[in-house]
Design a protein around this motif. Structure first.
Motif, PDB file in Angstrom:
ATOM      1  N   SER A   1       1.249  -1.799   0.055  1.00 17.53           N
ATOM      2  CA  SER A   1       0.354  -0.173   0.076  1.00 17.53           C
ATOM      3  C   SER A   1       0.972   1.358   0.119  1.00 17.53           C
ATOM      4  O   SER A   1       2.331   1.038   0.039  1.00 17.53           O
ATOM      5  CB  SER A   1      -1.140  -0.085   1.100  1.00 17.53           C
TER       6      SER A   1
ATOM      7  N   GLN B   1       0.154  -3.917   3.015  1.00 19.58           N
ATOM      8  CA  GLN B   1      -1.073  -4.672   2.556  1.00 19.58           C
ATOM      9  C   GLN B   1      -1.718  -3.671   1.551  1.00 19.58           C
ATOM     10  O   GLN B   1      -2.358  -3.432   1.992  1.00 19.58           O
ATOM     11  CB  GLN B   1      -0.673  -5.670   2.861  1.00 19.58           C
ATOM     12  N   ASN B   2      -1.410  -4.391   0.432  1.00 24.44           N
ATOM     13  CA  ASN B   2      -2.622  -3.698  -0.734  1.00 24.44           C
ATOM     14  C   ASN B   2      -3.582  -4.470   0.021  1.00 24.44           C
ATOM     15  O   ASN B   2      -4.230  -5.883   0.103  1.00 24.44           O
ATOM     16  CB  ASN B   2      -2.810  -3.577  -2.174  1.00 24.44           C
ATOM     17  N   SER B   3      -5.235  -3.362  -0.106  1.00 24.90           N
ATOM     18  CA  SER B   3      -6.465  -4.269  -0.383  1.00 24.90           C
ATOM     19  C   SER B   3      -6.598  -5.432  -1.401  1.00 24.90           C
ATOM     20  O   SER B   3      -6.446  -5.455  -2.261  1.00 24.90           O
ATOM     21  CB  SER B   3      -7.707  -2.821  -0.036  1.00 24.90           C
TER      22      SER B   3
END
Length: 230
Positions: free
Chosen positions: A2, A205-207
């Motif tokens: 993220s 972290q990315n969703s």
């Protein structure tokens, strides 16, 4: 990863929250980690760290510090709920958390992460689980772009902090954990360090393209084991 680089946190002096804060303090991608609490988290250090002593029951004492943060983590909670009245428990574990979340939403925070508990439900017959369930429902109604809800069972610490009940937990859970297989693995115990690390890494972290992210034991293990590339 993220692009969240400014994180604000409530509850960094607790067992899990402290490990999460230490992990975040050592990740170069975190440009600022602002810790709010009734006392300083003395063992969390680094160039990214800013600490403010606040009154957790008075949003006006911390609202000015939230602006500019895109991500929030709340690990605030009562260690021994049975040692206080129900009203006191609600004030700390539900009302203070919702006040913090509301202030974060108002300030533009898009991702909110909560240390909750396995089995929570607003319709639970258990006062503890019902209160936690009502808290989660309130957070969902605030409409964060991303809401990560961590649902651990027994949290293991290196030493006994709360007397006989925790002593029994620390001795019995290592024997029970291997028996909790399949859908029951969400009831396995986890160390405060691994859980804190998982909460830290999840923030960066990315969703997974879902608004509400419910995480359990298997998720904690997957997040805490690999090294995070920074």
């Amino acid at each position: 990863m993220s692009n969240a680089t400014k994180i604000i946190m409530l509850g960094a002096t607790g067992a899990v929250g402290n490990h999460a804060a230490i992990k975040l303090a050592n990740i170069p991608a975190v440009k600022q980690l602002t810790l709010l609490g009734r006392r300083p988290a003395e063992n969390v250090v680094g160039e990214s760290i800013i600490q403010h002593q606040i009154d957790i029951f008075s949003p006006t004492s911390y609202e000015p510090f939230i602006a500019g943060h895109d991500t929030a983590i709340c690990a605030l909670g009562v260690g021994q709920p049975s040692k206080m009245s129900q009203q006191e428990f609600i004030k700390i574990d539900k009302d203070a958390v919702l006040d913090f979340a509301f202030a974060c939403k108002k300030a533009g925070v898009t991702h909110f992460e909560l240390l909750s508990s396995v089995g929570v439900s607003p319709s639970s017959s258990s006062f503890y689980l019902r209160t936690k369930g009502e808290l989660e429902q309130g957070l969902k109604e605030l409409g964060f772009e991303r809401l990560s809800l961590f649902h651990p069972s027994m949290i293991m610490t290196p030493t006994n902090r709360y007397g006989l009940s925790q002593a029994l937990t620390l001795s019995v859970m290592p024997l029970l954990d291997p028996l909790l297989c399949g859908s029951l693995n969400k009831f396995r115990s986890i160390s405060a360090e691994k859980l804190g690390n998982a909460m830290a890494i999840n923030l960066l972290q990315n969703s997974r393209s879902i608004a509400v992210d419910d995480l359990y034991w298997s998720d904690f293990m997957a997040l805490s084991e690999p090294l995070l590339a920074v």
